[in-house]
Write a protein that holds these residues in place. Structure first.
Motif, mmCIF file in Angstrom:
data_model
loop_
_atom_site.group_PDB
_atom_site.id
_atom_site.type_symbol
_atom_site.label_atom_id
_atom_site.label_comp_id
_atom_site.label_asym_id
_atom_site.label_seq_id
_atom_site.Cartn_x
_atom_site.Cartn_y
_atom_site.Cartn_z
ATOM 1 N N VAL A 317 0.844 -1.202 0.000
ATOM 2 C CA VAL A 317 0.000 0.000 0.000
ATOM 3 C C VAL A 317 0.878 1.251 0.000
ATOM 4 C CG1 VAL A 317 -1.689 1.332 1.324
ATOM 5 C CG2 VAL A 317 -1.962 -1.149 1.082
ATOM 6 N N ALA A 318 1.976 1.221 0.755
ATOM 7 C CA ALA A 318 2.879 2.368 0.801
ATOM 8 C C ALA A 318 3.542 2.604 -0.553
ATOM 9 C CB ALA A 318 3.936 2.165 1.883
ATOM 10 N N ILE A 319 3.831 1.536 -1.289
ATOM 11 C CA ILE A 319 4.389 1.685 -2.638
ATOM 12 C C ILE A 319 3.361 2.328 -3.564
ATOM 13 C CG2 ILE A 319 5.100 0.399 -4.700
ATOM 14 C CD1 ILE A 319 6.586 -1.511 -2.893
ATOM 15 N N LYS A 320 2.102 1.956 -3.392
ATOM 16 C CA LYS A 320 1.047 2.561 -4.208
ATOM 17 C C LYS A 320 0.966 4.062 -3.969
ATOM 18 C CE LYS A 320 -3.861 2.018 -5.329
ATOM 19 N NZ LYS A 320 -5.113 1.272 -5.021
ATOM 20 N N ARG A 321 1.223 4.473 -2.737
ATOM 21 C CA ARG A 321 1.195 5.896 -2.400
ATOM 22 C C ARG A 321 2.495 6.611 -2.800
ATOM 23 N NH1 ARG A 321 -2.205 7.932 1.465
ATOM 24 N NH2 ARG A 321 -0.499 9.009 2.546
ATOM 25 N N ASN A 322 3.567 5.847 -2.932
ATOM 26 C CA ASN A 322 4.876 6.422 -3.287
ATOM 27 C C ASN A 322 5.502 5.584 -4.405
ATOM 28 O OD1 ASN A 322 5.307 8.366 -0.749
ATOM 29 N ND2 ASN A 322 4.574 6.389 0.025
ATOM 30 N N PRO A 323 4.920 5.593 -5.593
ATOM 31 C CA PRO A 323 5.359 4.674 -6.658
ATOM 32 C C PRO A 323 6.800 4.884 -7.113
ATOM 33 C CG PRO A 323 3.840 6.331 -7.526
ATOM 34 C CD PRO A 323 3.812 6.462 -6.033
ATOM 35 N N GLU A 324 7.367 6.062 -6.836
ATOM 36 C CA GLU A 324 8.733 6.333 -7.299
ATOM 37 C C GLU A 324 9.778 5.438 -6.627
ATOM 38 O OE1 GLU A 324 6.717 8.531 -5.960
ATOM 39 O OE2 GLU A 324 6.258 10.092 -7.450
ATOM 40 N N VAL A 325 9.426 4.873 -5.468
ATOM 41 C CA VAL A 325 10.416 4.019 -4.787
ATOM 42 C C VAL A 325 10.582 2.682 -5.487
ATOM 43 C CG1 VAL A 325 9.875 5.090 -2.560
ATOM 44 C CG2 VAL A 325 8.793 2.930 -3.164
ATOM 45 N N ASP A 450 18.390 3.100 -2.284
ATOM 46 C CA ASP A 450 19.406 3.589 -3.204
ATOM 47 C C ASP A 450 19.237 5.098 -3.344
ATOM 48 O OD1 ASP A 450 21.030 4.252 -5.350
ATOM 49 O OD2 ASP A 450 20.521 2.457 -6.520
ATOM 50 N N HIS A 451 20.215 5.853 -2.833
ATOM 51 C CA HIS A 451 20.079 7.306 -2.781
ATOM 52 C C HIS A 451 20.235 7.954 -4.162
ATOM 53 C CE1 HIS A 451 19.329 10.851 -0.677
ATOM 54 N NE2 HIS A 451 20.347 10.895 0.175
ATOM 55 N N ARG A 452 20.585 7.185 -5.174
ATOM 56 C CA ARG A 452 20.655 7.746 -6.517
ATOM 57 C C ARG A 452 19.262 8.060 -7.052
ATOM 58 N NH1 ARG A 452 24.115 3.167 -9.478
ATOM 59 N NH2 ARG A 452 22.552 1.956 -8.319
ATOM 60 N N LEU A 453 18.281 7.267 -6.664
ATOM 61 C CA LEU A 453 16.946 7.457 -7.203
ATOM 62 C C LEU A 453 15.888 7.720 -6.137
ATOM 63 C CD1 LEU A 453 15.537 4.395 -6.705
ATOM 64 C CD2 LEU A 453 16.956 3.895 -8.663
ATOM 65 N N ILE A 454 16.233 7.518 -4.871
ATOM 66 C CA ILE A 454 15.310 7.842 -3.777
ATOM 67 C C ILE A 454 16.023 8.835 -2.868
ATOM 68 C CG2 ILE A 454 14.012 6.944 -1.802
ATOM 69 C CD1 ILE A 454 13.876 4.256 -3.171
ATOM 70 N N ASP A 455 15.508 10.032 -2.818
ATOM 71 C CA ASP A 455 16.131 11.020 -1.935
ATOM 72 C C ASP A 455 15.564 10.884 -0.523
ATOM 73 O OD1 ASP A 455 13.624 12.259 -1.973
ATOM 74 O OD2 ASP A 455 14.218 13.695 -3.530
ATOM 75 N N GLY A 456 16.092 11.679 0.389
ATOM 76 C CA GLY A 456 15.706 11.556 1.791
ATOM 77 C C GLY A 456 14.227 11.776 2.028
ATOM 78 N N SER A 460 11.814 8.871 3.443
ATOM 79 C CA SER A 460 11.190 9.116 4.750
ATOM 80 C C SER A 460 9.672 8.978 4.667
ATOM 81 C CB SER A 460 11.566 10.507 5.250
ATOM 82 O OG SER A 460 12.964 10.617 5.408
ATOM 83 N N LYS A 461 9.072 9.528 3.610
ATOM 84 C CA LYS A 461 7.614 9.432 3.446
ATOM 85 C C LYS A 461 7.187 7.974 3.286
ATOM 86 C CE LYS A 461 5.598 12.179 0.568
ATOM 87 N NZ LYS A 461 5.341 12.937 -0.680
ATOM 88 N N PHE A 462 7.960 7.221 2.530
ATOM 89 C CA PHE A 462 7.641 5.810 2.301
ATOM 90 C C PHE A 462 7.683 5.027 3.612
ATOM 91 C CE2 PHE A 462 9.387 1.551 0.794
ATOM 92 C CZ PHE A 462 8.160 1.066 0.393
ATOM 93 N N LEU A 463 8.752 5.204 4.378
ATOM 94 C CA LEU A 463 8.868 4.500 5.655
ATOM 95 C C LEU A 463 7.796 4.953 6.638
ATOM 96 C CD1 LEU A 463 10.415 2.532 7.460
ATOM 97 C CD2 LEU A 463 11.975 4.394 8.056
ATOM 98 N N ALA A 464 7.493 6.249 6.654
ATOM 99 C CA ALA A 464 6.458 6.770 7.567
ATOM 100 C C ALA A 464 5.091 6.198 7.220
ATOM 101 C CB ALA A 464 6.443 8.289 7.504
ATOM 102 N N THR A 478 -8.532 2.351 3.935
ATOM 103 C CA THR A 478 -8.748 3.756 3.545
ATOM 104 C C THR A 478 -7.687 4.266 2.573
ATOM 105 O OG1 THR A 478 -7.529 4.529 5.501
ATOM 106 C CG2 THR A 478 -9.910 4.252 5.727
ATOM 107 N N TRP A 479 -6.486 3.674 2.612
ATOM 108 C CA TRP A 479 -5.413 4.137 1.724
ATOM 109 C C TRP A 479 -5.245 3.261 0.485
ATOM 110 C CZ3 TRP A 479 -0.640 5.687 5.237
ATOM 111 C CH2 TRP A 479 -1.001 6.797 6.013
ATOM 112 N N ALA A 480 -5.872 2.102 0.486
ATOM 113 C CA ALA A 480 -5.661 1.152 -0.623
ATOM 114 C C ALA A 480 -6.273 1.681 -1.914
ATOM 115 C CB ALA A 480 -6.277 -0.193 -0.265
#
Length: 480
Positions: A317-325, A450-456, A460-464, A478-480
């Protein structure tokens, strides 16, 4: 099954080569043979189990016949493309004894059936291998050489077409510079590892076979010409298996197979992708209550329900909210490749080492199907049957170090992926809840990326988001 009517042994015997059972693998170790010379095999029958750099794999043979020869013993590492087994695809033809020339000698068929039987059943296992054929480019077992010498002189000639010219069986080392030296597969591998050309080694074994001691003698800088003496050196067995002698202060273990692949992959990942690791400690009391409720749910009957299941769903679900990761860095093209699917890797500790099989298209699975897939993945890994295909194409990984009782760790990225989540032990701890200190179920999550493509910020948003879902599991809806 092919029926042969001529006397061509080249057509009668078929060879099965070590295939590339993964993606670009170069070698595999033969763990176990399921057949022996003389056994009948059918197309698709599993004949052996091998361990590659990724997993243990069972190999089926692609044709029918009778096993003629196993080219390598168990425990041997074989290069992809080398012949590992030869099969008599016309075992009832009786034409193998014919002379190599076009002239069919009438006496040969009468004699050869007697000599042929030991060839089928005696390779490397019994003294009855009195007329074992010479392998092309490999040595006959030491015990077979004296038996061949004791046979009638004409016996080797009829069986010559099976795989090699008969004359070099014993005197090959004197047959000329173009003759391949006689040595068993483990000795060949030892020579390869030590950088020794077998053509330069003086053989001392029976029938001109090169021994381990000969190879060690050739490798010794000051003892090239002394072949018999190094037999007192006990160093050779250490290359075969991790055998610790009584009173020994150290044990040397060969690095190969899955363990070798792990080492190479981790070094490559650690020094290629710039790792960043972030941590968060979260109250998962509600998640643990949800796990207990799901265990009683009839829709989850027959599947294993545990905290890892909910954590995996929270990550999806968190990947769906932050697809760039969910991406990978393409160094060759200098591009970030975003994946619109999630192949969820689960790190699994097995007797052969750490492997990371993945659940294909995990983002499309319902909770019951995700639970079933997790159960199958774990069971297959535990049995050592994970296929290379199951470990290819992962996009993000979970490693549950909490099962070992530790709080968390700093995981290294699985090569080709952008993020890995480590889950620590879930413990009852004092926690401030609604303004009061209460005992709550708490765990610590660690996310490496990988900090080349995922910045801080993105990391942080993904982990949170993962932590927020585990704290309030209703967000799975509710987030799905």
């Amino acid at each position: 099954m092919t029926t042969m009517t001529d006397t061509s042994n080249a057509a009668r015997f078929r060879e099965f080569k070590m295939p590339d059972v993964g993606e670009g693998l170069t070698e595999a170790e033969i763990l176990k043979w399921y057949v022996q010379p003389g056994d009948t095999v059918t197309d698709g029958q599993v004949v052996c189990e091998v361990e590659t750099a990724k997993a243990a794999v069972e190999l089926p043979i692609p044709f029918d016949g009778v096993v003629h020869e196993l080219r390598f013993p168990e425990g041997t590492t074989v290069d992809v493309g080398q012949v590992i087994i030869s099969v008599d695809v016309a075992p009832g033809s009786g034409d193998a004894p014919a002379a190599p020339a076009a002239e069919p000698a009438p006496e040969a068929p009468a004699e050869e059936p007697k000599g042929r039987q030991p060839v089928l059943v005696g390779y490397g296992v019994a003294e009855s291998s009195t007329k074992r054929r010479a392998r092309k480019g490999a040595a006959a077992p030491a015990q077979a050489v004296p038996a061949q010498a004791a046979s009638a002189p004409a016996a080797p000639a009829p069986v010559a077409p099976a795989s090699a010219a008969p004359a070099p069986v014993a005197p090959a080392p004197q047959a000329g510079a173009d003759a391949r030296p006689l040595a068993k597969p483990p000795v060949r591998k030892l020579a390869k590892d030590l950088g020794i050309d077998l053509a330069t080694v003086t053989p001392t074994g029976a029938g001109g076979v090169i021994t381990r001691e000969d190879v060690h003698a050739a490798a010794a800088p000051a003892a090239e010409a002394v072949a018999p003496e190094p037999s007192a050196e006990p160093a050779a067995p250490a290359a075969e298996a991790p055998v610790a002698q009584q009173g020994a202060r150290e044990t040397r273990i060969p690095v190969k197979g899955v363990r070798k692949a792990i080492a190479q992959a981790m070094v490559g990942s650690a020094f290629t992708a710039p790792h960043v690791t972030e941590f968060v400690t979260v109250d998962v009391t509600r998640t643990m209550k949800l796990v207990a409720e799901l265990k009683e749910d009839k829709d989850m009957a027959g599947v294993r329900v545990n905290p890892l299941l909910v954590i995996a769903k929270a990550l999806l679900v968190a990947i769906k909210r932050n697809p760039e990761v969910n991406a990978v860095w393409d160094e060759a093209n200098q591009e970030i490749v975003q994946k619109h699917y999630v192949n969820l890797g689960i790190a699994a500790a097995t007797p052969r080492g750490l492997i990371v099989p993945n659940i294909k298209d995990a983002h499309d699975l319902t909770l019951p199907r995700l639970a079933a897939s997790l159960g199958e993945l774990v069971a297959t890994a535990r049995d050592g049957k994970t296929s290379p295909a199951a470990m290819a194409g992962g996009t993000v990984t979970i490693t549950n170090v909490g099962v070992f009782g530790v709080d968390t760790g700093t995981p290294i990225l699985n090569p080709g992926e952008s993020a890995i989540l480590a889950v620590g032990a879930i413990k009852l701890q004092p926690w401030v809840h609604k303004g009061k200190v209460k005992p709550r179920q708490v765990t610590t999550l660690a996310l490496s990326f990988d900090h080349r493509l995922i910045d801080g910020e993105l990391g942080s948003k993904f982990l949170a988001d993962i932590a927020a879902i585990l704290e309030q599991p209703k967000r799975l809806i509710t987030w799905a």
